[in-house]
Scaffold this active site. Structure first.
Site, short mmCIF file in Angstrom:
data_model
loop_
_atom_site.label_atom_id
_atom_site.label_comp_id
_atom_site.label_asym_id
_atom_site.label_seq_id
_atom_site.Cartn_x
_atom_site.Cartn_y
_atom_site.Cartn_z
N SER A 1 0.74 -1.16 -0.03
CA SER A 1 -0.01 -0.06 -0.07
C SER A 1 1.07 1.16 -0.08
O SER A 1 1.60 1.52 -0.91
CB SER A 1 -0.97 -0.02 1.03
OG SER A 1 -1.79 1.00 1.19
N ASP B 1 -13.19 -16.29 -16.61
CA ASP B 1 -11.84 -16.87 -16.59
C ASP B 1 -11.89 -18.45 -16.82
O ASP B 1 -10.84 -19.10 -16.38
CB ASP B 1 -11.09 -16.63 -15.09
CG ASP B 1 -11.96 -16.90 -13.97
OD1 ASP B 1 -12.89 -17.77 -13.98
OD2 ASP B 1 -11.77 -16.37 -13.11
N ASP C 1 -16.51 -19.23 -9.39
CA ASP C 1 -16.38 -19.72 -8.22
C ASP C 1 -16.13 -18.46 -7.29
O ASP C 1 -15.47 -18.36 -6.42
CB ASP C 1 -14.53 -20.02 -8.15
CG ASP C 1 -13.63 -19.11 -8.90
OD1 ASP C 1 -14.29 -18.04 -9.20
OD2 ASP C 1 -12.49 -19.36 -8.92
N ASP D 1 -8.74 -5.69 -4.83
CA ASP D 1 -8.54 -4.52 -3.94
C ASP D 1 -9.43 -3.48 -4.01
O ASP D 1 -9.71 -2.76 -4.91
CB ASP D 1 -7.01 -3.95 -4.23
CG ASP D 1 -6.26 -3.11 -3.44
OD1 ASP D 1 -6.99 -2.15 -2.85
OD2 ASP D 1 -4.98 -2.92 -3.27
N HIS E 1 -7.09 -5.83 -0.55
CA HIS E 1 -6.03 -4.84 -0.17
C HIS E 1 -4.82 -5.31 0.79
O HIS E 1 -4.80 -5.56 1.76
CB HIS E 1 -6.46 -3.45 0.56
CG HIS E 1 -5.51 -2.50 0.55
ND1 HIS E 1 -4.90 -2.10 -0.55
CD2 HIS E 1 -4.87 -1.82 1.49
CE1 HIS E 1 -4.25 -0.98 -0.37
NE2 HIS E 1 -4.16 -0.90 1.03
#
Ligand SMILES: *[C@@H]1O[C@H](CO)[C@@H](O)[C@H](O)[C@H]1NC(C)=O
Ligand SMILES: *[C@@H]1O[C@H](CO)[C@@H](O)[C@H](O)[C@H]1NC(C)=O
Ligand SMILES: *[C@@H]1O[C@H](CO)[C@@H](O)[C@H](O)[C@H]1NC(C)=O
Ligand SMILES: *[C@@H]1O[C@H](CO)[C@@H](O)[C@H](O)[C@H]1NC(C)=O
Ligand SMILES: *[C@@H]1O[C@H](CO)[C@@H](O)[C@H](O)[C@H]1NC(C)=O
Ligand SMILES: *[C@@H]1O[C@H](CO)[C@@H](O)[C@H](O)[C@H]1NC(C)=O
Ligand SMILES: *[C@@H]1O[C@H](CO)[C@@H](O)[C@H](O)[C@H]1NC(C)=O
Ligand SMILES: *[C@@H]1O[C@H](CO)[C@@H](O)[C@H](O)[C@H]1NC(C)=O
Length: 521
Positions: free
Chosen positions: A186, A267, A271, A408, A446
């Site tokens: 971060s 993708d 899920d 994030d 994050h």
């Protein structure tokens, strides 16, 4: 090998020497209180910690921090950086030292030593350091009319951590550190990026997670998100939000369900994780309330709010100022409750008040592109950290690992691709693989947590079940790269119930092949 011998010599010398002086490890530790003489530095306290314990911490950040990596020597000290600024720091110096220096970074606008990271480094036998980044606490108030405190935050705290840290290690262990590393996420990721740009000699290897790079535009984007949801109340004087643009937290599960309905399968596996949010062309129109229905659906104004959130910020010149919010990231609890919550985003509020306008009260009602232009113009402390000139770090043999959670909620992971592309373009290197690798982490929030197996030794949360192997641990992977020239092709994350997932390095993509996720060009 040399440094391992030095460690043995230190650890075995637990006896009285010929003059009858106590040369035990604890005595050598405590002696630092008197003997340590480093430039601009005052030793505040020295303690030898022989067994796992909880230690008290200075300042207002945390009242206690656990030490799980004992035995070690803890040194608390302060480095004067100018006549009006100082960096408080700590060294955790393990008895069993593998000859490596590790500096750790900070978070938010802090102000707080990352004790989790410091303890983590010490547990892996690094001599590990942390600083308060030049001011105490998480508020930006200490920046107000203190440009040197801003400079510490923007670039200097990590540099003095490196300079003084290396000297302290030599003073304690009797030999210099063989290699120097940095670990942060971060704000810590930005600090690591800044170190590579501004002080390329400080570290041989850097792990910079979820970097708050392009800081001025990140602050601008976060402010725009508050603007989009109509949250203009200052964070320290909240008023109930009445804007029709606002989307209450209770509606986000419905929004996330619709985003997954539209994009989860992209993708190859349904899920709950969108591995590549940049492929998700989410259309919020599907959530518009039909006639005569008002619950569990959105008004036309709220639909527009979502369109704004999930679009990049574009400047008047048509260029991207900052990428869009990642579809899927709104499902992280920090989205509805913090950055998309009912008050103006606190980090942007503090930076705007205390650094840009130099006032304690500011009206955020009309926050917009002009404010972002001013953030750029002031660029306090040179904090931007959006610069592709990393050749000095590359040429000194430096290795850089960066990672970013694709869920994030606070910093768009798309920005880490943008940083990669900037460096690639600036250095005219189509692939940065030789010295810089970016791992995108599907499902992760994050810096840690989120959905799926997202623990890979990043050291950002206590109790992460890190695996002591460079295949599964990004810090150890960095060590392998720096010391053995073995670069990580992938990083494997670990999660609950012995689950694992392989993370791909950019620009490869993570795709389900019917059995497992694989990395494809
Ligand atoms: C650091 O600054 C403080 C306050 O100005 C001063 O008292 C102290 O002597 C300085 N320490 C060093 C080592 O320069
Ligand atoms: C540290 O404090 C926590 C909370 O009070 C406690 O659960 C834990 O056992 C303590 N750890 C040690 C090593 O004393
Ligand atoms: C000590 O502080 C002075 C400014 O007060 C600075 O010029 C010098 O570089 C500092 N030394 C170190 C090792 O940080
Ligand atoms: C990790 O493994 C190495 C050997 O590969 C060992 O020396 C070290 O003590 C281990 N570290 C931890 C924290 O278990
Ligand atoms: C909505 O409600 C109005 C007033 O009760 C009614 O006239 C109208 O037919 C309703 N529309 C639909 C689609 O049910
Ligand atoms: C606030 O202070 C900074 C220097 O720290 C300066 O660059 C900026 O112009 C000041 N802002 C105003 C509105 O005076
Ligand atoms: C782990 O497995 C247990 C038992 O099957 C289950 O209850 C739990 O939800 C699983 N945890 C996760 C995170 O999947
Ligand atoms: C998917 O990839 C894994 C790992 O490379 C491989 O073992 C497996 O056979 C592949 N499955 C299919 C269906 O291709």
């Amino acid at each position: 090998m040399l440094y391992r011998l030095a460690f043995l010599a230190a650890a075995l010398a637990q006896t009285l020497d010929a003059l009858g002086q106590d040369t035990s490890t604890s005595a050598r530790c405590l002696a630092l209180q008197q003997t340590l003489q480093l430039e601009n530095t005052t030793v505040l306290d020295v303690a030898y910690i022989p067994a796992p314990t909880n230690v008290s911490t200075p300042g207002s950040c945390q009242s206690t921090a656990p030490v799980t990596s004992a035995p070690l020597c803890r040194v608390q000290f302060v480095i004067n950086t100018t006549s009006t600024s100082a960096v408080h720091a700590e060294a955790w110096l393990p008895d069993t030292w593998f000859g490596r220096f590790l500096a750790t970074g900070n978070g938010g606008l802090g102000g707080c030593i990352d004790y989790t990271a410091v303890d983590y480094g010490a547990s892996l036998h690094f001599a590990t350091f942390g600083t308060d980044n030049g001011h105490d606490g998480m508020s930006g108030l200490p920046f107000l009319n203190h440009p040197e405190v801003i400079n510490d935050f923007a670039f200097r705290a990590i540099h003095v951590e490196a300079v003084i840290g290396k000297q302290l290690i030599e003073a304690y262990y009797g030999v210099p550190a063989a290699k120097s590393y940095y670990l942060g996420c971060s704000t810590g990721g930005r600090q690591g990026t800044q170190a590579a740009l501004k002080f390329p000699q400080d570290f041989d290897g850097i792990v910079a997670g979820a970097p708050a790079a392009d800081f001025n535009h990140l602050m601008g984007w976060s402010g725009m998100l508050s603007h989009f949801v109509g949250a203009t109340a200052p964070p320290d004087a909240p008023v109930p939000d009445t804007s029709p643009k606002f989307i209450p937290a209770a509606l986000y599960p419905m929004i996330s369900a619709e985003i997954l309905r539209q994009c989860d399968a992209l993708d190859g596996l349904v899920d709950g994780i969108i591995s590549e949010p940049d492929d998700c062309d989410f259309n919020p129109q599907a959530l518009l309330c039909p006639e005569n229905k008002s619950d569990n659906c959105l008004t036309a104004v709220q639909v527009q709010t979502l369109k704004n959130i999930f679009s990049p910020i574009i400047g008047e010149d048509g260029k991207v100022i900052y990428p869009r919010y990642s579809p899927g990231a709104e499902g992280d609890p920090a989205a509805p409750n913090f950055i998309l919550g009912g008050t103006f985003f606190p980090f942007t509020a503090d930076w705007e008040r205390y650094v840009i306008h130099n006032v304690t009260k500011l009206d955020f009602t009309n926050f917009g592109l002009a404010d972002i232009a001013l953030l750029d113009k002031v660029n306090a402390g040179g904090i931007s950290t959006f610069d592709g000139h990393m050749s000095a770090f590359r040429d000194r043999g430096g290795k850089f690992l960066t990672y970013h959670g694709r869920r994030d909620p606070l910093i768009s992971s798309t920005n880490s691709k943008r940083v990669y592309e900037l460096i690639s373009k600036t250095l005219e290197m189509p692939s940065l693989d030789d010295f810089y690798r970016l791992f995108l982490i599907p499902g992760m929030g994050h810096c840690s947590g989120g959905l799926g197996p997202t623990a890979f030794g990043q050291g950002t949360a206590p109790g992460l079940n890190f695996v002591n192997a460079s295949s599964h641990n990004i810090l150890l992977a960095l060590v392998d790269w720096v010391e053995n020239d073995v670069a990580p092709a992938t990083i494997i994350g670990s999660g609950a119930n012995d689950t694992e997932r392989t993370f791909c390095r950019f620009p490869m993509q993570s795709v389900y092949n019917g059995t497992t996720f694989v990395c494809v060009e």
